[in-house]
Design a protein around this motif. Structure first.
Motif, PDB file in Angstrom:
ATOM      1  N   ASN A 191       0.872  -1.170   0.000  1.00 17.07           N
ATOM      2  CA  ASN A 191       0.000   0.000   0.000  1.00 17.07           C
ATOM      3  C   ASN A 191       0.911   1.222   0.000  1.00 17.07           C
ATOM      4  N   THR A 192       0.873   1.993  -1.061  1.00 15.53           N
ATOM      5  CA  THR A 192       1.807   3.114  -1.214  1.00 15.53           C
ATOM      6  C   THR A 192       1.054   4.429  -1.277  1.00 15.53           C
ATOM      7  N   VAL A 193       1.530   5.408  -0.525  1.00 16.24           N
ATOM      8  CA  VAL A 193       0.936   6.742  -0.513  1.00 16.24           C
ATOM      9  C   VAL A 193       2.058   7.767  -0.634  1.00 16.24           C
ATOM     10  N   PHE A 194       1.717   8.961  -1.071  1.00 13.96           N
ATOM     11  CA  PHE A 194       2.730  10.008  -1.178  1.00 13.96           C
ATOM     12  C   PHE A 194       2.126  11.353  -0.804  1.00 13.96           C
ATOM     13  N   LYS A 195       3.009  12.264  -0.405  1.00 14.78           N
ATOM     14  CA  LYS A 195       2.553  13.593  -0.018  1.00 14.78           C
ATOM     15  C   LYS A 195       3.680  14.598  -0.205  1.00 14.78           C
ATOM     16  N   LEU A 196       3.322  15.788  -0.650  1.00 11.87           N
ATOM     17  CA  LEU A 196       4.260  16.906  -0.694  1.00 11.87           C
ATOM     18  C   LEU A 196       4.295  17.528   0.698  1.00 11.87           C
ATOM     19  N   VAL A 197       5.454  17.539   1.329  1.00 13.20           N
ATOM     20  CA  VAL A 197       5.560  18.073   2.690  1.00 13.20           C
ATOM     21  C   VAL A 197       6.500  19.278   2.703  1.00 13.20           C
ATOM     22  N   LYS A 198       6.256  20.153   3.656  1.00 15.91           N
ATOM     23  CA  LYS A 198       7.110  21.321   3.868  1.00 15.91           C
ATOM     24  C   LYS A 198       7.909  21.074   5.138  1.00 15.91           C
ATOM     25  N   ALA A 199       9.225  21.034   5.014  1.00 22.07           N
ATOM     26  CA  ALA A 199      10.077  20.615   6.120  1.00 22.07           C
ATOM     27  C   ALA A 199       9.898  21.474   7.368  1.00 22.07           C
ATOM     28  N   SER A 200       9.589  22.757   7.198  1.00 23.43           N
ATOM     29  CA  SER A 200       9.446  23.635   8.363  1.00 23.43           C
ATOM     30  C   SER A 200       8.212  23.316   9.197  1.00 23.43           C
ATOM     31  N   ASN A 201       7.298  22.505   8.669  1.00 24.03           N
ATOM     32  CA  ASN A 201       6.160  22.039   9.465  1.00 24.03           C
ATOM     33  C   ASN A 201       6.554  20.889  10.392  1.00 24.03           C
ATOM     34  N   TYR A 202       7.785  20.386  10.223  1.00 28.36           N
ATOM     35  CA  TYR A 202       8.215  19.206  10.971  1.00 28.36           C
ATOM     36  C   TYR A 202       9.568  19.424  11.644  1.00 28.36           C
ATOM     37  N   GLY A 203       9.826  20.651  12.095  1.00 26.56           N
ATOM     38  CA  GLY A 203      10.996  20.908  12.927  1.00 26.56           C
ATOM     39  C   GLY A 203      12.250  21.351  12.217  1.00 26.56           C
ATOM     40  N   VAL A 204      12.195  21.539  10.896  1.00 27.56           N
ATOM     41  CA  VAL A 204      13.383  21.929  10.133  1.00 27.56           C
ATOM     42  C   VAL A 204      13.349  23.444   9.881  1.00 27.56           C
TER      43      VAL A 204
END
Length: 425
Positions: A191-204
């Motif tokens: 089961n494969t999923v993908f997402k465009l993420v913004k690193a600054s939303n996750y501590g970067v």
């Protein structure tokens, strides 16, 4: 720091096997998920999956993942990886084209991580996509996964990472590359999923966009990307919506100690680049202003001028080259690009590219007319201060940092996947 560049990447199968045997012997007692790392770069994702590191004053605990073998073709990246024994001393990295590594020598693994080359999919590149030879390298990951399906210990899943340009790169039939990966890996039982993420939303401390593709065997159900937000909340990780202050450029630059490795190493601009930076001028602030961030002065108490960044648009027209005058005089035609960006102390820095050119990315220090030092951009990418970047040419250090997956983003992904696996055992 120097190294000898090894251009002979094709080794006999027995040489690969000896490196692999070393890694397996080191990891023999580990109960962690075993990870095969391909296109590893300098090890940003590997460090994130591993955990057990400190970024500024925050500790990111050990995760239940252990890399058993890493691979990259770039000698600058592999030398950096090998030089950080504190984090990667329990396994080997093979410098080679993965297509030349005999698959029979690759040990069984639980997870594959791979940041296959992003140039064909980059917005800044030629966008040849899947028709570029490098764009086919994700198919090498598919082949290895397919072959390991025949082994006694089948993989549990994989994590792929790429630039957001991959979202609009197409197969000949019009299918996007991520959708194609979903389709192909479904046939292998994932089961494969993908997402465009913004690193600054996750501590970067970087507004860096990346596409994350996660596949898990069907018995574990589809991965839920909302788990990343739950990890951020659970561990009180700074992000754009909560405690943005700790991600601001002023905070990141304020507490680098003088004896921190590579805190003074920076790549000088060309004469033309230096001319542009000098004419644009610095953002508002000085060392005393940085101390305000060090002492956690509330943002509402900071001077109003501190919030303004700069770019080529702040130059006097007469100081511009003919090219920039054309853009200046007709901004609608040229879409008013923000070349030579200098982020203010209260902004989160933009993406640091591998080329580290001032025209293309925010690589110029807000207060001093120079590139960020190696340590400064390493911090913007969320590498701990004891992670070193030895180099033959200083441009190589900037390249491997710019190409890296931010470790804290990798840590949040790792922690979220382990939560998902526990909930779906």
């Amino acid at each position: 720091m120097n190294y000898t560049e090894n251009t002979d990447t094709i080794l006999p199968a027995e040489d690969y096997q000896s490196k692999i045997n070393y890694s397996l012997k080191k990891n023999i007692c580990s109960d962690n998920f075993k990870v095969l790392s391909l296109f590893s770069g300098c090890g940003g994702m590997d460090l994130g999956l591993r955990g057990d590191f400190t970024f500024r004053d925050k500790y990111y605990p050990k995760n239940p993942f252990s890399t058993i073998l890493a691979n990259d073709i770039d000698p600058a990246a592999t030398f950096t990886y090998e030089s950080n024994e504190k984090y990667f001393g329990d396994h080997q990295i093979i410098q080679a084209d993965i297509r030349e590594v005999p698959h029979k020598t690759i040990p069984d693994f639980d997870f594959m991580i791979a940041g296959f080359p992003c140039q064909p999919f980059s917005n800044a590149g030629l966008r040849k996509g899947i028709n570029d030879e490098r764009g086919n390298l994700f198919e090498e990951c598919e082949k290895i996964l397919k072959e390991k399906e025949q082994s006694e210990k089948k993989p549990i899943g994989f994590i792929f990472e790429n630039v957001r340009g991959i979202m609009s790169s197409k197969m000949p039939d019009g299918t996007s590359i991520p959708e194609e990966i979903v389709k192909r890996t479904k046939k292998l039982g994932y089961n494969t999923v993908f997402k465009l993420v913004k690193a600054s939303n996750y501590g970067v401390p970087s507004a860096r966009y990346r596409v994350i593709i996660i596949g898990l065997k069907k018995e574990y159900k589809k991965f839920d990307f909302d788990l990343l937000d739950k990890v951020v909340e659970e561990f009180d990780i700074p992000n754009e919506n909560n405690n943005k202050y700790d991600l601001m450029l002023g905070s990141i630059l304020s507490d680098i100690k003088k004896d921190t490795p590579q805190s003074k190493d920076f790549w000088k601009y060309s004469p033309s680049g230096q001319y542009m930076v000098d004419k644009i001028g610095p953002c508002y602030g000085n060392k005393k202003t940085l101390n305000l961030f060090k002492s956690k002065t509330p943002i509402e108490e900071l001077p109003e001028k501190i919030h303004k960044g700069r770019s080529w648009k702040n130059m006097d027209r007469e100081d511009m080259s003919e090219r920039f005058r054309k853009i200046h005089d007709n901004p609608k035609k040229y879409r008013s690009p923000n070349f030579y960006r200098r982020f203010s102390l209260t902004e989160i820095n933009g993406t640091i590219t591998a080329s580290a050119q001032p025209e293309a990315c925010g690589i110029t220090h807000p207060l001093e007319n120079r590139r960020y030092t190696i340590r400064e951009i390493a911090r913007i990418q969320s590498f701990p201060d004891d992670f070193i970047f030895p180099y033959k040419t200083i441009a190589n250090a900037y390249k491997v940092i710019g190409n890296a997956v931010p470790p804290i983003l990798g840590w949040v992904i790792s922690r979220a996947i382990s939560k998902h696996l526990k909930e779906n055992e």
